[in-house]
Design a protein around this motif. Structure first.
Motif, PDB file in Angstrom:
ATOM      1  N   ILE A 212       0.817  -1.211   0.000  1.00 38.44           N
ATOM      2  CA  ILE A 212       0.000   0.000   0.000  1.00 38.44           C
ATOM      3  C   ILE A 212       0.855   1.267   0.000  1.00 38.44           C
ATOM      4  CG2 ILE A 212      -0.173   0.073   2.521  1.00 38.44           C
ATOM      5  CD1 ILE A 212      -3.020   1.152   2.201  1.00 38.44           C
ATOM      6  N   PHE A 213       2.080   1.158   0.516  1.00 42.75           N
ATOM      7  CA  PHE A 213       2.940   2.343   0.612  1.00 42.75           C
ATOM      8  C   PHE A 213       3.711   2.623  -0.686  1.00 42.75           C
ATOM      9  CE2 PHE A 213       2.653   0.960   5.139  1.00 42.75           C
ATOM     10  CZ  PHE A 213       1.869   2.030   5.559  1.00 42.75           C
ATOM     11  N   GLY A 325      -4.775  -5.942   2.278  1.00 32.24           N
ATOM     12  CA  GLY A 325      -6.009  -6.676   2.011  1.00 32.24           C
ATOM     13  C   GLY A 325      -7.229  -5.789   1.840  1.00 32.24           C
ATOM     14  N   LEU A 326      -7.057  -4.477   2.024  1.00 29.70           N
ATOM     15  CA  LEU A 326      -8.176  -3.545   1.877  1.00 29.70           C
ATOM     16  C   LEU A 326      -8.579  -3.408   0.406  1.00 29.70           C
ATOM     17  CD1 LEU A 326      -6.941  -0.659   4.234  1.00 29.70           C
ATOM     18  CD2 LEU A 326      -8.615  -2.439   4.790  1.00 29.70           C
ATOM     19  N   THR A 327      -9.782  -2.915   0.173  1.00 33.10           N
ATOM     20  CA  THR A 327     -10.220  -2.612  -1.187  1.00 33.10           C
ATOM     21  C   THR A 327      -9.489  -1.363  -1.674  1.00 33.10           C
ATOM     22  OG1 THR A 327     -12.026  -1.159  -0.487  1.00 33.10           O
ATOM     23  CG2 THR A 327     -12.507  -3.526  -0.649  1.00 33.10           C
ATOM     24  N   GLU A 328      -9.519  -1.119  -2.978  1.00 34.78           N
ATOM     25  CA  GLU A 328      -8.848   0.062  -3.533  1.00 34.78           C
ATOM     26  C   GLU A 328      -9.376   1.343  -2.913  1.00 34.78           C
ATOM     27  OE1 GLU A 328      -6.212   0.212  -5.888  1.00 34.78           O
ATOM     28  OE2 GLU A 328      -6.147  -1.862  -5.198  1.00 34.78           O
ATOM     29  N   ILE A 329     -10.681   1.405  -2.710  1.00 31.99           N
ATOM     30  CA  ILE A 329     -11.286   2.609  -2.108  1.00 31.99           C
ATOM     31  C   ILE A 329     -10.800   2.779  -0.671  1.00 31.99           C
ATOM     32  CG2 ILE A 329     -13.455   3.641  -1.339  1.00 31.99           C
ATOM     33  CD1 ILE A 329     -14.821   2.399  -3.758  1.00 31.99           C
ATOM     34  N   GLU A 330     -10.753   1.671   0.079  1.00 35.56           N
ATOM     35  CA  GLU A 330     -10.290   1.736   1.472  1.00 35.56           C
ATOM     36  C   GLU A 330      -8.814   2.127   1.556  1.00 35.56           C
ATOM     37  OE1 GLU A 330     -13.198  -1.618   3.585  1.00 35.56           O
ATOM     38  OE2 GLU A 330     -11.396  -2.253   2.497  1.00 35.56           O
ATOM     39  N   LYS A 331      -8.013   1.610   0.624  1.00 31.00           N
ATOM     40  CA  LYS A 331      -6.594   1.975   0.593  1.00 31.00           C
ATOM     41  C   LYS A 331      -6.429   3.472   0.330  1.00 31.00           C
ATOM     42  CE  LYS A 331      -4.742  -2.490  -0.981  1.00 31.00           C
ATOM     43  NZ  LYS A 331      -4.117  -3.218  -2.112  1.00 31.00           N
ATOM     44  N   SER A 332      -7.207   3.989  -0.598  1.00 35.54           N
ATOM     45  CA  SER A 332      -7.141   5.415  -0.927  1.00 35.54           C
ATOM     46  C   SER A 332      -7.528   6.269   0.268  1.00 35.54           C
ATOM     47  CB  SER A 332      -8.048   5.729  -2.121  1.00 35.54           C
ATOM     48  OG  SER A 332      -7.598   5.056  -3.280  1.00 35.54           O
ATOM     49  N   LYS A 333      -8.548   5.838   1.016  1.00 34.51           N
ATOM     50  CA  LYS A 333      -8.962   6.579   2.215  1.00 34.51           C
ATOM     51  C   LYS A 333      -7.872   6.554   3.276  1.00 34.51           C
ATOM     52  CE  LYS A 333     -13.998   6.035   1.814  1.00 34.51           C
ATOM     53  NZ  LYS A 333     -15.224   5.427   2.432  1.00 34.51           N
ATOM     54  N   TYR A 334      -7.223   5.408   3.447  1.00 37.72           N
ATOM     55  CA  TYR A 334      -6.145   5.282   4.427  1.00 37.72           C
ATOM     56  C   TYR A 334      -5.000   6.228   4.074  1.00 37.72           C
ATOM     57  CZ  TYR A 334      -2.220   3.283   7.034  1.00 37.72           C
ATOM     58  OH  TYR A 334      -1.120   3.134   7.849  1.00 37.72           O
ATOM     59  N   LEU A 335      -4.601   6.221   2.816  1.00 39.92           N
ATOM     60  CA  LEU A 335      -3.499   7.079   2.391  1.00 39.92           C
ATOM     61  C   LEU A 335      -3.870   8.552   2.513  1.00 39.92           C
ATOM     62  CD1 LEU A 335      -2.176   5.110  -0.728  1.00 39.92           C
ATOM     63  CD2 LEU A 335      -1.072   5.333   1.512  1.00 39.92           C
ATOM     64  N   LYS A 336      -5.096   8.887   2.182  1.00 39.16           N
ATOM     65  CA  LYS A 336      -5.525  10.280   2.292  1.00 39.16           C
ATOM     66  C   LYS A 336      -5.422  10.765   3.739  1.00 39.16           C
ATOM     67  CE  LYS A 336      -9.327  13.415   1.149  1.00 39.16           C
ATOM     68  NZ  LYS A 336     -10.689  13.552   0.570  1.00 39.16           N
ATOM     69  N   LYS A 337      -5.686   9.872   4.680  1.00 36.49           N
ATOM     70  CA  LYS A 337      -5.657  10.240   6.102  1.00 36.49           C
ATOM     71  C   LYS A 337      -4.234  10.320   6.647  1.00 36.49           C
ATOM     72  CE  LYS A 337      -7.424   8.818  10.634  1.00 36.49           C
ATOM     73  NZ  LYS A 337      -8.251   7.825  11.367  1.00 36.49           N
TER      74      LYS A 337
END
Length: 432
Positions: A212-213, A325-337
């Motif tokens: 994810i990073f 293991g997150l969905t693409e949308i969840e990964k994007s939210k994590y990175l945005k935060k």
């Protein structure tokens, strides 16, 4: 990673302290101390934590105190210095006070190259260079050595010049020189060696499914043409087509951006050491941020590798496997935060290998026993070291794992009555 325990750590900003907590930096939760270290209340928390360790863990003394106070007032990259920077720079004086109070075996200060010549408000209220302030307060108690180093010469793929100041307490300085604790030179690491094997990211917003990073940080679409045709080492300001030169459109007219330092919108080079990682490494318009091949800034994982941060390091309490293991949308939210906190932290960091090397050198230097002169005289008499053959065998075998300075002092005292084969030992403090 080298077996040290963190007694206490101080951070002003909560989100930064949370990163330390995610990596279980301290043994006790009370060791994570948030707040302004210039206040008596925060300093008391630090000293109370040492007392806690003395009660619970039989701590005799603190081995090392590390201080890397904010350097905004000193950095040549900072164009927005304010008139109160002398007050800000005086945070180093708080670090000096803490070292003077704790009296650790060793202290390490790290900061920008101009660190020691920058003016601060010293403990007596007088404005003087930081180097003089350190020497004035800590010089009587420590053997101190400072040097401006470039971390690219010590294992990091990031050209980053910094001042390192290391002090060894006077009672130990004849046995261990601060020079011995400085990191060891290593061959330079190019970007190709550091990150060349990582997956290419060609599509804006793409996230490596295995990490994810390692993601393509998005930016306004119209900017891609500014960098898409750049060769390694070129900047967008070298483009010949006006629409490919960084600009704004104001009232229907193209207004070109200012080039300033010559490092904005510059594509990096695979077979050179990576650039200095700054806090705004998220922007194309920042300093030397563009990937050697892809049309993007470096990913978080690439920056971590350039700064020698281990793959196992955690930026939040979440496990990497769970994040991947997150969905693409969840990964994007994590990175945005979390992405900006991570990137800023990397821009203010010391490459991990630098302090790991200092830690290793500390372990090596202090792994030996050091004897007082009274103990040495007893040892000479007990082992009959006045006999040259026995002395030679003793030194060769070093049965008690004595440090070099103790062995030299044994030779000196054992030979003190001889004149044809005398030996003299120069204290390491004088050599330093």
């Amino acid at each position: 990673m080298e077996g040290f325990d963190c007694v206490a750590t101080n951070e002003l900003i909560e989100r930064r302290l949370e990163v330390q907590k995610a990596n279980s930096k301290c043994k006790y939760d009370s060791g994570y101390i948030q707040g302004d270290v210039s206040t008596d209340a925060v300093k008391k928390q630090l000293f109370d934590e040492i007392s806690l360790w003395k009660r619970r863990d039989n701590l005799k003394e603190v081995d090392v105190v590390i201080a890397t106070p904010p350097c905004q007032g000193m950095s040549v990259a900072n164009h927005k210095r304010t008139s109160n920077e002398i007050v800000r720079n005086s945070l180093i004086v708080e670090s000096i006070k803490i070292v003077a109070e704790i009296r650790p075996r060793v202290f390490v200060f790290e900061n920008v190259p101009r660190f020691l010549s920058t003016i601060c408000t010293d403990v007596d209220g007088v404005e003087r260079p930081i180097g003089e302030a350190i020497e004035s307060s800590l010089g009587p108690h420590y053997s101190i050595y400072s040097q401006v180093v470039n971390f690219k010469e010590f294992g990091a793929s990031s050209s980053r010049s910094r001042t390192l100041v290391i002090g060894v307490r006077i009672d130990l300085a004849n046995s261990v020189s601060p020079i011995e604790l400085f990191p060891d030179y290593k061959p330079e690491v190019t970007l190709r060696e550091a990150i060349g094997g990582m997956a290419r990211l060609k599509k804006m917003g793409a996230i490596d499914s295995k990490d994810i990073f390692h993601a393509f940080r998005s930016y306004p679409n119209h900017m891609e043409s500014w960098i898409s045709q750049l060769k390694p080492g070129q900047t967008a300001f070298e483009n010949t087509e006006p629409t490919r030169i960084p600009h704004q459109v104001i009232k229907g007219k193209i207004v070109f951006n200012q080039e300033k330092n010559g490092d904005k919108y510059r594509r990096q080079i695979w077979d050179k050491v990576g650039p200095c990682v700054h806090t705004r490494n998220d922007q194309l318009a920042s300093q030397n941020t563009i990937h050697p091949e892809d049309n993007r800034v470096f990913s978080i994982r690439e920056l971590m590798r350039m700064m020698t941060v281990p793959e196992s390091f955690k930026w939040t309490r979440d496990e990497l496997k769970s994040l991947n293991g997150l969905t693409e949308i969840e990964k994007s939210k994590y990175l945005k935060k979390h992405e900006m906190n991570i990137r800023q932290s990397l821009g203010e960091a010391v490459p991990t290998d630098i302090f790991r090397n200092i830690a290793r050198n500390y372990q090596d230097a202090f792994s030996f026993r050091f004897l007082s002169d009274a103990e040495i005289k007893t040892e000479i008499k007990k082992e009959n070291l006045l006999n040259l053959a026995d002395l030679a065998n003793y030194i060769r075998s070093n049965p008690k794992n004595l440090g070099f300075s103790s062995l030299c002092r044994i030779v000196e005292l054992a030979n003190s009555n001889r004149h044809e084969q005398e030996a003299f030992f120069t204290d390491k403090r004088l050599v330093t």
